[in-house]
Design a protein around this motif. Structure first.
Motif, PDB file in Angstrom:
ATOM      1  N   GLU A 144       0.529  -1.246   0.245  1.00 44.45           N
ATOM      2  CA  GLU A 144       0.062  -0.173   0.055  1.00 44.45           C
ATOM      3  C   GLU A 144       0.924   1.401  -0.022  1.00 44.45           C
ATOM      4  OE1 GLU A 144      -2.918  -0.202   3.044  1.00 44.45           O
ATOM      5  OE2 GLU A 144      -3.948  -1.991   2.389  1.00 44.45           O
ATOM      6  N   ALA A 145       1.995   1.233   0.750  1.00 44.16           N
ATOM      7  CA  ALA A 145       2.951   2.274   0.803  1.00 44.16           C
ATOM      8  C   ALA A 145       3.706   2.618  -0.292  1.00 44.16           C
ATOM      9  CB  ALA A 145       3.790   2.101   1.719  1.00 44.16           C
ATOM     10  N   VAL A 146       3.975   1.579  -1.148  1.00 41.78           N
ATOM     11  CA  VAL A 146       4.700   1.754  -2.500  1.00 41.78           C
ATOM     12  C   VAL A 146       3.669   2.155  -3.545  1.00 41.78           C
ATOM     13  CG1 VAL A 146       6.020   0.515  -4.222  1.00 41.78           C
ATOM     14  CG2 VAL A 146       6.815   0.426  -1.862  1.00 41.78           C
ATOM     15  N   THR A 147       2.657   1.208  -3.622  1.00 39.50           N
ATOM     16  CA  THR A 147       1.616   1.702  -4.847  1.00 39.50           C
ATOM     17  C   THR A 147       0.696   2.389  -4.740  1.00 39.50           C
ATOM     18  OG1 THR A 147       0.179  -0.274  -4.231  1.00 39.50           O
ATOM     19  CG2 THR A 147       2.202  -0.844  -5.475  1.00 39.50           C
ATOM     20  N   LYS A 148       0.427   2.815  -3.370  1.00 35.95           N
ATOM     21  CA  LYS A 148      -0.748   3.939  -3.066  1.00 35.95           C
ATOM     22  C   LYS A 148      -2.092   3.243  -3.306  1.00 35.95           C
ATOM     23  CE  LYS A 148       2.656   6.548  -2.119  1.00 35.95           C
ATOM     24  NZ  LYS A 148       3.002   6.470  -0.736  1.00 35.95           N
ATOM     25  N   ILE A 149      -2.139   1.867  -3.511  1.00 38.26           N
ATOM     26  CA  ILE A 149      -3.394   1.156  -3.653  1.00 38.26           C
ATOM     27  C   ILE A 149      -3.828   0.434  -2.506  1.00 38.26           C
ATOM     28  CG2 ILE A 149      -4.413  -0.595  -5.315  1.00 38.26           C
ATOM     29  CD1 ILE A 149      -2.419   0.216  -7.400  1.00 38.26           C
ATOM     30  N   GLU A 150      -5.003   0.437  -2.307  1.00 33.27           N
ATOM     31  CA  GLU A 150      -5.751  -0.485  -1.284  1.00 33.27           C
ATOM     32  C   GLU A 150      -6.413  -1.463  -2.394  1.00 33.27           C
ATOM     33  OE1 GLU A 150      -7.970   0.476   1.765  1.00 33.27           O
ATOM     34  OE2 GLU A 150      -6.699   2.069   2.604  1.00 33.27           O
ATOM     35  N   PRO A 151      -6.739  -2.986  -1.917  1.00 37.55           N
ATOM     36  CA  PRO A 151      -7.661  -3.899  -2.913  1.00 37.55           C
ATOM     37  C   PRO A 151      -9.137  -3.406  -2.787  1.00 37.55           C
ATOM     38  CG  PRO A 151      -6.777  -4.700  -0.501  1.00 37.55           C
ATOM     39  CD  PRO A 151      -6.038  -3.579  -0.740  1.00 37.55           C
ATOM     40  N   GLU A 152      -9.810  -3.698  -3.890  1.00 33.78           N
ATOM     41  CA  GLU A 152     -11.282  -3.572  -3.951  1.00 33.78           C
ATOM     42  C   GLU A 152     -11.834  -4.602  -2.876  1.00 33.78           C
ATOM     43  OE1 GLU A 152     -14.435  -1.816  -5.883  1.00 33.78           O
ATOM     44  OE2 GLU A 152     -12.078  -1.343  -5.983  1.00 33.78           O
ATOM     45  N   PHE A 153     -11.254  -5.672  -2.785  1.00 34.88           N
ATOM     46  CA  PHE A 153     -11.634  -6.580  -1.690  1.00 34.88           C
ATOM     47  C   PHE A 153     -10.741  -7.673  -1.623  1.00 34.88           C
ATOM     48  CE2 PHE A 153     -14.180  -7.957  -5.481  1.00 34.88           C
ATOM     49  CZ  PHE A 153     -14.025  -9.188  -5.413  1.00 34.88           C
ATOM     50  N   VAL A 154     -10.660  -8.351  -0.487  1.00 34.04           N
ATOM     51  CA  VAL A 154      -9.889  -9.645  -0.430  1.00 34.04           C
ATOM     52  C   VAL A 154     -10.902 -10.875  -0.543  1.00 34.04           C
ATOM     53  CG1 VAL A 154      -8.183 -10.944   1.044  1.00 34.04           C
ATOM     54  CG2 VAL A 154      -8.200  -8.261   1.156  1.00 34.04           C
ATOM     55  N   LEU A 155     -10.314 -11.874  -1.396  1.00 37.19           N
ATOM     56  CA  LEU A 155     -11.073 -13.142  -1.551  1.00 37.19           C
ATOM     57  C   LEU A 155     -10.384 -14.016  -0.815  1.00 37.19           C
ATOM     58  CD1 LEU A 155     -13.405 -14.194  -3.394  1.00 37.19           C
ATOM     59  CD2 LEU A 155     -11.845 -14.689  -5.073  1.00 37.19           C
ATOM     60  N   PHE A 156     -11.132 -14.775   0.176  1.00 39.30           N
ATOM     61  CA  PHE A 156     -10.509 -15.366   0.925  1.00 39.30           C
ATOM     62  C   PHE A 156     -10.973 -16.709   0.869  1.00 39.30           C
ATOM     63  CE2 PHE A 156     -10.487 -16.946   5.828  1.00 39.30           C
ATOM     64  CZ  PHE A 156      -9.409 -17.802   5.702  1.00 39.30           C
ATOM     65  N   PHE A 157     -10.472 -17.876   0.581  1.00 42.27           N
ATOM     66  CA  PHE A 157     -10.705 -19.310   0.450  1.00 42.27           C
ATOM     67  C   PHE A 157     -10.675 -19.802   1.918  1.00 42.27           C
ATOM     68  CE2 PHE A 157     -10.095 -17.866  -4.070  1.00 42.27           C
ATOM     69  CZ  PHE A 157     -11.490 -18.173  -4.498  1.00 42.27           C
ATOM     70  N   ASP A 158     -11.440 -19.968   2.430  1.00 38.88           N
ATOM     71  CA  ASP A 158     -11.569 -20.859   3.764  1.00 38.88           C
ATOM     72  C   ASP A 158     -12.000 -22.057   3.495  1.00 38.88           C
ATOM     73  OD1 ASP A 158     -11.645 -20.816   6.495  1.00 38.88           O
ATOM     74  OD2 ASP A 158     -13.422 -20.660   6.961  1.00 38.88           O
ATOM     75  N   CYS A 159     -10.860 -23.021   4.029  1.00 38.53           N
ATOM     76  CA  CYS A 159     -10.837 -24.372   4.024  1.00 38.53           C
ATOM     77  C   CYS A 159     -10.108 -24.970   5.215  1.00 38.53           C
ATOM     78  CB  CYS A 159     -10.028 -24.823   2.673  1.00 38.53           C
ATOM     79  SG  CYS A 159     -10.477 -26.412   2.160  1.00 38.53           S
TER      80      CYS A 159
END
Length: 236
Positions: A144-159
């Motif tokens: 986030e510091a380098v790209t200045k981008i936050e993800p739209e969302f985080v897809l978490f595959f819970d298994c």
């Protein structure tokens, strides 16, 4: 940032003369990498949509990413694949990465971020799945510091650990690390390192959790709901 970089670069050369090539190779790698990152700038001008894809070993991330690419037009970027490709290229950076891995050292976040940044910049697309990154909180903060981008969302595959273990032991991909002992070590590393990242984004209401213990088809049906809903919100 170039005028600021030149004096520092000359300073490094003077250190090389004073302390020899060993000190230079250790110091210049870190400093020159940061200079290059600074000169490349952030990706905010391109304004890409980034989705982080996280899940334990055997959770089915790769299979689902391939389907997301096909159905929703994302570009799939695997941090591990980018590192391996850089090593295979025989570049100076690739040799340094290979040496660090051989010595059991952790590849600095900035190295992986640089490769991700380059892949995004060079792509004609503006939608990206970043698979297997960030692996820990330090990765996340640095990205986030380098790209200045936050993800739209985080897809978490819970298994569950049991299901991931069963999948890894039954698949025939010739991976040397697919045995019970190393599988459990990889799972523990995921729990210790990646779960704090998921918890951080969960606090920002950015986590979309999928029950990855179901069949491939059932999992993708759940994935489609998430991506369809997100694209509808973006057009409102």
């Amino acid at each position: 940032s170039l005028p600021l970089s030149l004096p520092l670069a000359f300073g490094i050369l003077s250190l090389q003369r004073s302390f020899g090539p060993v000190f230079f190779s250790w110091l210049s790698w870190e400093v020159l990498l940061m200079l290059q990152l600074r000169q490349e700038g952030s990706l905010t001008e391109k304004k890409p949509t980034v989705v982080f894809v996280l899940g334990g070993p055997g959770s089915g991330k790769g299979t689902q990413c391939a389907d997301i690419v096909q159905h929703f037009g994302f570009t799939h970027l695997s941090a591990g694949d980018l590192l391996r490709a850089e090593i295979k290229s025989g570049s100076e950076n690739g040799t340094m990465i290979q040496n660090m891995i051989k010595e059991g050292k952790i590849v600095p976040s900035e190295v992986t971020i640089k490769l991700l940044q380059k892949a995004i910049q060079e792509s004609g697309n503006d939608k990206f799945l970043i698979d297997g990154f960030p692996r820990n909180e330090e990765n996340r903060a640095a990205f986030e510091a380098v790209t200045k981008i936050e993800p739209e969302f985080v897809l978490f595959f819970d298994c569950s650990e049991e299901e991931m273990e069963r999948r890894l032991l039954s698949r025939n991909q010739g991976r040397e690390d697919d045995n019970i002992e190393t599988i459990r070590k990889r799972f523990n590393v995921f729990l210790e390192s990646s779960l704090p990242v998921i918890e951080y984004y969960n606090s920002k209401e950015k986590v979309r959790k999928i029950d990855a213990g179901k069949s491939v088809e059932e999992v993708f049906e759940a994935v489609k709901v998430i991506f369809t809903s997100n694209s509808e919100k973006a057009t409102v």
